[in-house]
Scaffold this active site. Structure first.
Site, PDB file in Angstrom:
ATOM      1  N   LYS A  22      33.503  13.882   1.727  1.00 33.50           N
ATOM      2  CA  LYS A  22      33.603  14.799   2.877  1.00 33.50           C
ATOM      3  C   LYS A  22      34.909  14.570   3.626  1.00 33.50           C
ATOM      4  O   LYS A  22      35.633  15.505   3.934  1.00 33.50           O
ATOM      5  CB  LYS A  22      32.426  14.573   3.833  1.00 33.50           C
ATOM      6  CG  LYS A  22      32.605  15.248   5.181  1.00 33.50           C
ATOM      7  CD  LYS A  22      31.453  14.996   6.115  1.00 33.50           C
ATOM      8  CE  LYS A  22      31.619  13.821   7.040  1.00 33.50           C
ATOM      9  NZ  LYS A  22      32.543  14.003   8.167  1.00 33.50           N
ATOM     10  N   ASN A  23      35.196  13.306   3.911  1.00 31.70           N
ATOM     11  CA  ASN A  23      36.359  13.023   4.757  1.00 31.70           C
ATOM     12  C   ASN A  23      37.695  13.253   4.056  1.00 31.70           C
ATOM     13  O   ASN A  23      38.732  13.303   4.716  1.00 31.70           O
ATOM     14  CB  ASN A  23      36.279  11.590   5.310  1.00 31.70           C
ATOM     15  CG  ASN A  23      35.238  11.478   6.410  1.00 31.70           C
ATOM     16  OD1 ASN A  23      34.650  12.479   6.816  1.00 31.70           O
ATOM     17  ND2 ASN A  23      35.004  10.270   6.880  1.00 31.70           N
ATOM     18  N   CYS A 116      32.504  13.075  21.678  1.00 31.10           N
ATOM     19  CA  CYS A 116      31.354  13.332  20.822  1.00 31.10           C
ATOM     20  C   CYS A 116      30.383  12.196  21.074  1.00 31.10           C
ATOM     21  O   CYS A 116      30.643  11.319  21.897  1.00 31.10           O
ATOM     22  CB  CYS A 116      31.763  13.426  19.369  1.00 31.10           C
ATOM     23  SG  CYS A 116      32.187  11.852  18.670  1.00 31.10           S
ATOM     24  N   ASP A 305      31.606   3.921   9.399  1.00 34.82           N
ATOM     25  CA  ASP A 305      30.686   4.952   8.914  1.00 34.82           C
ATOM     26  C   ASP A 305      29.524   4.379   8.101  1.00 34.82           C
ATOM     27  O   ASP A 305      28.634   5.125   7.685  1.00 34.82           O
ATOM     28  CB  ASP A 305      31.440   5.990   8.070  1.00 34.82           C
ATOM     29  CG  ASP A 305      32.271   6.935   8.932  1.00 34.82           C
ATOM     30  OD1 ASP A 305      32.184   6.848  10.168  1.00 34.82           O
ATOM     31  OD2 ASP A 305      33.012   7.758   8.359  1.00 34.82           O
TER      32      ASP A 305
HETATM   33  C1  UD1 Z   1      37.693   9.605  10.733  1.00 34.22           C
HETATM   34  C2  UD1 Z   1      36.476  10.000   9.966  1.00 34.22           C
HETATM   35  C3  UD1 Z   1      35.230   9.377  10.587  1.00 34.22           C
HETATM   36  C4  UD1 Z   1      35.411   7.871  10.740  1.00 34.22           C
HETATM   37  C5  UD1 Z   1      36.704   7.541  11.460  1.00 34.22           C
HETATM   38  C6  UD1 Z   1      36.994   6.043  11.501  1.00 34.22           C
HETATM   39  C7  UD1 Z   1      37.053  12.189   9.104  1.00 34.22           C
HETATM   40  C8  UD1 Z   1      36.815  13.651   9.136  1.00 34.22           C
HETATM   41  N1  UD1 Z   1      36.357  11.446   9.972  1.00 34.22           N
HETATM   42  O1  UD1 Z   1      37.549  10.144  12.048  1.00 34.22           O
HETATM   43  O2  UD1 Z   1      34.122   9.661   9.742  1.00 34.22           O
HETATM   44  O3  UD1 Z   1      34.321   7.338  11.473  1.00 34.22           O
HETATM   45  O4  UD1 Z   1      37.806   8.177  10.786  1.00 34.22           O
HETATM   46  O5  UD1 Z   1      37.021   5.524  10.220  1.00 34.22           O
HETATM   47  O6  UD1 Z   1      37.806  11.695   8.294  1.00 34.22           O
HETATM   48  N2  UD1 Z   1      41.685   7.504  18.605  1.00 34.22           N
HETATM   49  C9  UD1 Z   1      42.422   7.593  19.759  1.00 34.22           C
HETATM   50  N3  UD1 Z   1      43.411   8.561  19.825  1.00 34.22           N
HETATM   51  C10 UD1 Z   1      43.657   9.422  18.806  1.00 34.22           C
HETATM   52  C11 UD1 Z   1      42.887   9.325  17.633  1.00 34.22           C
HETATM   53  C12 UD1 Z   1      41.905   8.347  17.565  1.00 34.22           C
HETATM   54  O7  UD1 Z   1      42.236   6.827  20.710  1.00 34.22           O
HETATM   55  O8  UD1 Z   1      44.555  10.269  18.928  1.00 34.22           O
HETATM   56  C13 UD1 Z   1      40.612   6.477  18.515  1.00 34.22           C
HETATM   57  C14 UD1 Z   1      39.220   7.126  18.389  1.00 34.22           C
HETATM   58  O9  UD1 Z   1      38.705   7.483  19.650  1.00 34.22           O
HETATM   59  C15 UD1 Z   1      38.435   6.018  17.713  1.00 34.22           C
HETATM   60  C16 UD1 Z   1      39.490   5.360  16.798  1.00 34.22           C
HETATM   61  O10 UD1 Z   1      40.759   5.754  17.312  1.00 34.22           O
HETATM   62  O11 UD1 Z   1      37.991   5.070  18.639  1.00 34.22           O
HETATM   63  C17 UD1 Z   1      39.367   5.784  15.352  1.00 34.22           C
HETATM   64  O12 UD1 Z   1      39.511   7.182  15.248  1.00 34.22           O
HETATM   65  P1  UD1 Z   1      40.141   7.910  13.993  1.00 34.22           P
HETATM   66  O13 UD1 Z   1      40.547   6.919  12.962  1.00 34.22           O
HETATM   67  O14 UD1 Z   1      41.138   8.886  14.481  1.00 34.22           O
HETATM   68  O15 UD1 Z   1      38.869   8.694  13.478  1.00 34.22           O
HETATM   69  P2  UD1 Z   1      38.804  10.199  13.003  1.00 34.22           P
HETATM   70  O16 UD1 Z   1      40.013  10.538  12.230  1.00 34.22           O
HETATM   71  O17 UD1 Z   1      38.429  11.052  14.159  1.00 34.22           O
END
Ligand code: UD1
Length: 423
Positions: A22-23, A116, A305
């Protein structure tokens, strides 16, 4: 809304085939926005998040078909560069369209995703990166407005190796001629899959000897055809499930090395495994399940996850286990539901202490997020009696046909909708 009725205590045995990730699918589908040429993706799981992404592509002006695991995307007139909030609110990953749209149009208006269930989840790392490419990022009436006269390649160090920001920035950079270097990037296997697709489209992307992502962007990118990598989170979920029910389940068509830490943790817990080139066989055992301490971390660390599923497993350990969740501030939503089923779990901030119990008992519980929902399925299959899980739509976001896969192993999981009065 659909619910699951789960009959606990059945022995599970057989084979589960891993679906496409999915990711990886979500950003790869979004990468189709970088070209007008046909784009074909195979091994696409039929998931709610995938269907939402296809709706997003259609709303942006693409023509999309999805049949037998293959998505075909073609141009259908001019693309739009704005997205309705209705679609973004369904899935945070909708924001990943920002990079490709900015690269193509120098202008994009994307509703700002809110928090979320897992926490605030800001997109500051994405936006900082776009600014480094020369874009102005303004927030107005709930939208992020991105605009640039010209985009330039850049050297950017991410403050945290965000998966989404790495993908968003690499997609944008792929269409900015010149060399962009991203430092402190995510190293998840899904990033490699996105890299493979962008390279097939004509970009030149590689990881240098310092672990930085070097992206040689192009003026135009081509259409391509690709088969998505196996879903390590789905595969890992079924491995943990087999360990929890002390079943005899072989997860096939997976990439075991993408679950290296999980496999080590399972072994540390005393779960016997046979690991092949593309399968993991979780074998039955009658020794006590040993408690472990895990700490979630960016890849190759223990995947956040898989953390709720691991919690469900540890609920039955012979002693006290510990989980330190370092990625999301609020990812123990399954804990109180597991406690309703008889688990002994205390959470405090990012720490969960789990005192293993001899058995769980079936209860009426509520899924409040995707992976936590699967953790409840695991607990329900282990428990004495029947478990009723509400809000199955969370599980449907990321698991294809879970009841079909589980029932083929000998489980009894029934989906029903009380509003439809099917019983
Ligand atoms: C992706 C995955 C999700 C997984 C996560 C961490 C997809 C579609 N989803 O989510 O299933 O749980 O990686 O492995 O691939 N953060 C910030 N600022 C930002 C971006 C992120 O502070 O601009 C923080 C988030 O709040 C979180 C952490 O970084 O605490 C990790 O987030 P991130 O790696 O970005 O997760 P996603 O890409 O949203």
């Amino acid at each position: 809304m659909d619910r699951f009725l789960v009959e606990g205590g059945r022995k599970l045995k057989g084979t589960v085939k891993a679906g496409g990730s999915k990711n990886a699918c979500l950003p790869i589908l979004v990468a189709s926005l970088l070209t007008d040429e046909p784009f074909v993706l195979h091994r696409v799981p039929n998931l709610r998040d995938v269907r939402t992404t296809l709706k997003i592509l259609t709303a942006l002006g693409k023509k999309v078909t999805f049949q037998d695991g293959t998505v075909t995307i073609t141009a259908d007139g001019a693309l739009k560069n704005t997205l309705p909030y209705e679609l973004v609110k369904q899935m945070r990953a909708s924001f990943w369209v920002a990079g490709p749209l900015l690269a193509r149009f120098r202008e994009a208006v994307i509703p700002l995703p809110g928090g979320c269930a897992l926490g605030a989840r800001p997109v500051d790392i994405h936006l900082k990166g776009f600014e480094r490419f020369g874009a102005a990022c303004q927030t107005e009436s709930g939208n992020v407005i991105l605009s640039a006269d010209k985009l330039e390649p850049a050297k950017i160090t991410l403050r945290f190796p965000s998966v989404g920001a790495t993908q968003n920035l690499m997609m944008c950079a792929a269409l900015i001629p010149g060399e962009t270097v991203l430092e402190n990037v995510a190293k998840e296997p899904e990033i490699d899959d996105v890299t493979a697709v962008l390279n097939k489209m004509g970009a030149e992307i590689f990881t240098d000897d310092k672990g930085r992502l070097v992206i040689r962007g192009q003026h135009t990118l081509h259409g391509t055809e690709h088969t998505v990598v196996a879903d390590r989170i789905e595969s890992g979920s079924y491995m943990i499930l087999s360990a929890a029910v002390r079943g005899d389940v072989r997860v096939e068509d997976c990439v075991p090395e993408h679950n290296s830490i999980l496999l080590e943790c399972l072994q540390e817990a005393g779960v016997p495994l046979e690991v092949g080139p593309d399968y993991v066989h979780v074998k039955p055992y009658d020794t006590p399940l040993k408690p472990t301490r895990i700490k979630t971390a960016p890849y190759p660390g223990f995947a956040t996850d898989l953390q709720p599923q691991w919690m469900a497993l540890m609920a039955l350990a012979d002693g006290a286990a510990e989980i330190d969740e370092t990625i999301f501030e609020n990812r123990f939503m399954a804990a109180p539901e597991l406690v309703r089923m008889g688990a002994d779990i205390v959470t405090e901030k990012t720490l969960a202490r789990i005192n293993g119990v001899k058995e769980l008992s079936g209860a009426h519980v509520m899924a409040s997020d995707l992976r936590g929902g699967f953790a409840l399925l695991i607990a329900g299959l282990c428990a004495k009696g029947t478990t009723e899980i509400e809000r199955v739509y969370h599980i449907d976001r990321g698991y294809e046909d879970p009841e079909g896969k589980l029932n083929a192993l000998g489980a009894k999981v029934t989906r029903y909708n009380p509003d439809k009065d099917e019983f």
